[in-house]
Design an enzyme around this catalytic site. Sequence first.
Site, mmCIF file in Angstrom:
data_model
loop_
_atom_site.group_PDB
_atom_site.id
_atom_site.type_symbol
_atom_site.label_atom_id
_atom_site.label_comp_id
_atom_site.label_asym_id
_atom_site.label_seq_id
_atom_site.Cartn_x
_atom_site.Cartn_y
_atom_site.Cartn_z
ATOM 1 N N ARG A 137 89.385 -1.764 17.898
ATOM 2 C CA ARG A 137 89.007 -2.682 18.980
ATOM 3 C C ARG A 137 87.481 -2.540 19.047
ATOM 4 O O ARG A 137 86.841 -2.603 18.006
ATOM 5 C CB ARG A 137 89.746 -2.271 20.262
ATOM 6 C CG ARG A 137 89.886 -3.377 21.279
ATOM 7 C CD ARG A 137 90.905 -3.059 22.368
ATOM 8 N NE ARG A 137 90.568 -1.893 23.185
ATOM 9 C CZ ARG A 137 91.300 -1.467 24.219
ATOM 10 N NH1 ARG A 137 92.398 -2.124 24.560
ATOM 11 N NH2 ARG A 137 90.945 -0.419 24.921
ATOM 12 N N HIS A 171 89.184 5.770 21.923
ATOM 13 C CA HIS A 171 90.445 5.417 22.581
ATOM 14 C C HIS A 171 91.580 5.505 21.575
ATOM 15 O O HIS A 171 91.434 5.056 20.434
ATOM 16 C CB HIS A 171 90.330 3.997 23.151
ATOM 17 C CG HIS A 171 91.433 3.621 24.104
ATOM 18 N ND1 HIS A 171 91.807 4.410 25.163
ATOM 19 C CD2 HIS A 171 92.220 2.519 24.164
ATOM 20 C CE1 HIS A 171 92.785 3.813 25.836
ATOM 21 N NE2 HIS A 171 93.050 2.673 25.248
ATOM 22 N N TYR A 274 117.390 -24.251 38.460
ATOM 23 C CA TYR A 274 116.913 -25.183 37.436
ATOM 24 C C TYR A 274 117.668 -24.986 36.122
ATOM 25 O O TYR A 274 117.917 -23.860 35.696
ATOM 26 C CB TYR A 274 115.431 -24.947 37.150
ATOM 27 C CG TYR A 274 114.494 -25.386 38.249
ATOM 28 C CD1 TYR A 274 114.484 -26.699 38.714
ATOM 29 C CD2 TYR A 274 113.591 -24.481 38.802
ATOM 30 C CE1 TYR A 274 113.601 -27.101 39.707
ATOM 31 C CE2 TYR A 274 112.697 -24.876 39.789
ATOM 32 C CZ TYR A 274 112.702 -26.186 40.237
ATOM 33 O OH TYR A 274 111.830 -26.571 41.202
ATOM 34 N N MET A 322 109.396 -20.868 40.790
ATOM 35 C CA MET A 322 108.016 -20.463 41.069
ATOM 36 C C MET A 322 107.936 -19.576 42.307
ATOM 37 O O MET A 322 107.210 -18.584 42.328
ATOM 38 C CB MET A 322 107.141 -21.710 41.266
ATOM 39 C CG MET A 322 105.672 -21.373 41.463
ATOM 40 S SD MET A 322 104.665 -22.825 41.794
ATOM 41 C CE MET A 322 104.688 -23.644 40.207
ATOM 42 N N ASP A 323 108.707 -19.925 43.339
ATOM 43 C CA ASP A 323 108.566 -19.259 44.640
ATOM 44 C C ASP A 323 109.853 -18.643 45.172
ATOM 45 O O ASP A 323 109.840 -18.043 46.245
ATOM 46 C CB ASP A 323 108.071 -20.273 45.687
ATOM 47 C CG ASP A 323 106.951 -21.122 45.153
ATOM 48 O OD1 ASP A 323 105.950 -20.542 44.706
ATOM 49 O OD2 ASP A 323 107.097 -22.368 45.142
HETATM 50 C C1 PLP Z 1 93.086 1.357 30.045
HETATM 51 C C2 PLP Z 1 92.308 2.441 29.415
HETATM 52 C C3 PLP Z 1 92.608 3.789 29.710
HETATM 53 C C4 PLP Z 1 93.799 4.219 30.520
HETATM 54 O O1 PLP Z 1 94.973 4.084 29.762
HETATM 55 P P1 PLP Z 1 96.378 4.627 30.346
HETATM 56 O O2 PLP Z 1 97.323 4.501 29.236
HETATM 57 O O3 PLP Z 1 96.710 3.718 31.503
HETATM 58 O O4 PLP Z 1 96.135 5.999 30.803
HETATM 59 C C5 PLP Z 1 91.760 4.765 29.207
HETATM 60 N N1 PLP Z 1 90.687 4.417 28.430
HETATM 61 C C6 PLP Z 1 90.409 3.152 28.109
HETATM 62 C C7 PLP Z 1 89.235 2.848 27.231
HETATM 63 C C8 PLP Z 1 91.212 2.110 28.585
HETATM 64 O O5 PLP Z 1 90.932 0.845 28.256
#
Ligand code: PLP
Length: 394
Positions: A137, A171, A274, A322-323
């Site tokens: 990413r 991440h 629906y 929807m509601d």
């Molecule tokens: C969303 C996110 C987190 C948290 O992730 P969890 O699985 O909810 O703990 C941590 N670091 C980054 C960069 C994120 O985008």
Amino acid sequence: MSDYLRRTWAEIDLDALSYNVEQIQKRLAPGCGMLGVVKADAYGHGAQQVAGVLAQHGTAWFGVSNIEEGVALRNSGFAQPILIFGTTPPELAGELAQQRITQAVYSLEYARALQQKAEAAGAVVDCHIKLDTGMTRLGFLCDDGQFERSMAEIEEIAGFANLRLGGVFTHFASADDYEGDAPDYTRMQFDRFQQAVAHLRARGLALPVRHCANSAAVISYPEMHLELARPGIILYGIDPSDQCAGRLDYRPVMSLKSTVASIKRIGRGTQVSYGRTYRAPRDIDVAVVPIGYADGYSRALSGRGRMLVGGRYAPVLGRVCMDQLMIDVTGIPDVKRGDEVVAFGRQGGNAITAAELAEQIGTIPYEVTCLISKRVPRVYLRGGRAVEVVNHIL
Ligand SMILES: *Cc1c(COP(=O)(O)O)cnc(C)c1O
């Protein structure tokens, strides 16, 4: 509690949130601080209120996805450091600096643009370097083919006068998966991260704050906690994945509730909602509930979901509108207009989890709470009593 709330509302149990924060803090490795992830309005729970509880527990940092979320926290009076995980238009460099919000820097091209705008604004922007160790990413690629080049680029950025590099992060792609090659992949990502940090530090970059642990890594990989951990979903009392269940004690924070608007007995063969996808196989009692996909109760739950009324499970009949939607309350004693209906949460001895709804519609519980729309008032509870109501419509 205002009478407006007698239609449909979400309850946010701040005691559960406090409990979860305490459990997480106990689990963190010594010396590890917490960056509470409150992006997406704290996964639908309300960023201001959640950040308030996190601050009471001494949370060091907040994590958001974009600058508006960061500015909203500042406007609510939070002085803690805030990290934006995603991109910010370089044109907002001055605003980042003025608001003292830290920006993820994820490429040389982006860093140059941010540096240029920061210089023009006469500002210095706090930044954390984002490494891409396998998520693919945002971030500087750290695979063997790109490692040297990425390191050289980051060294160049360290020389930019208007960007101040205070940390480095990555991440994980599958830290919540313990099967197959997933744990090896997580360890591989961590190794790449450690190698990159070691390389940069050897080249004279301090990068004092290292962080990579999301909720799943907080639970399962204590050696990866480092200076800062970034839990999100477990703050809200939800398992990152089914495989994570039972590894840390926490309590669901959000419940979604509605009320019975109308009840009627329909005859065998009567068609419901629906598209007339449901036809009563016998005489049944139908309750109309004033919640629908515009509230964030997914239309994909048509004919699949169930709700709690009178402490018993009542299946959703036919299409979610929807509601409004219809549930089968046959055999549940004394159901009447105004009775509480639980879409997820507890009632009596029974429960419906966000994970159950997620499973039924082929998604993850993260999406279930994020989907709860701004039309649904949030009611904040302490000691089981409403202490604040947020209504985004009024
Ligand atoms: C969303 C996110 C987190 C948290 O992730 P969890 O699985 O909810 O703990 C941590 N670091 C980054 C960069 C994120 O985008």
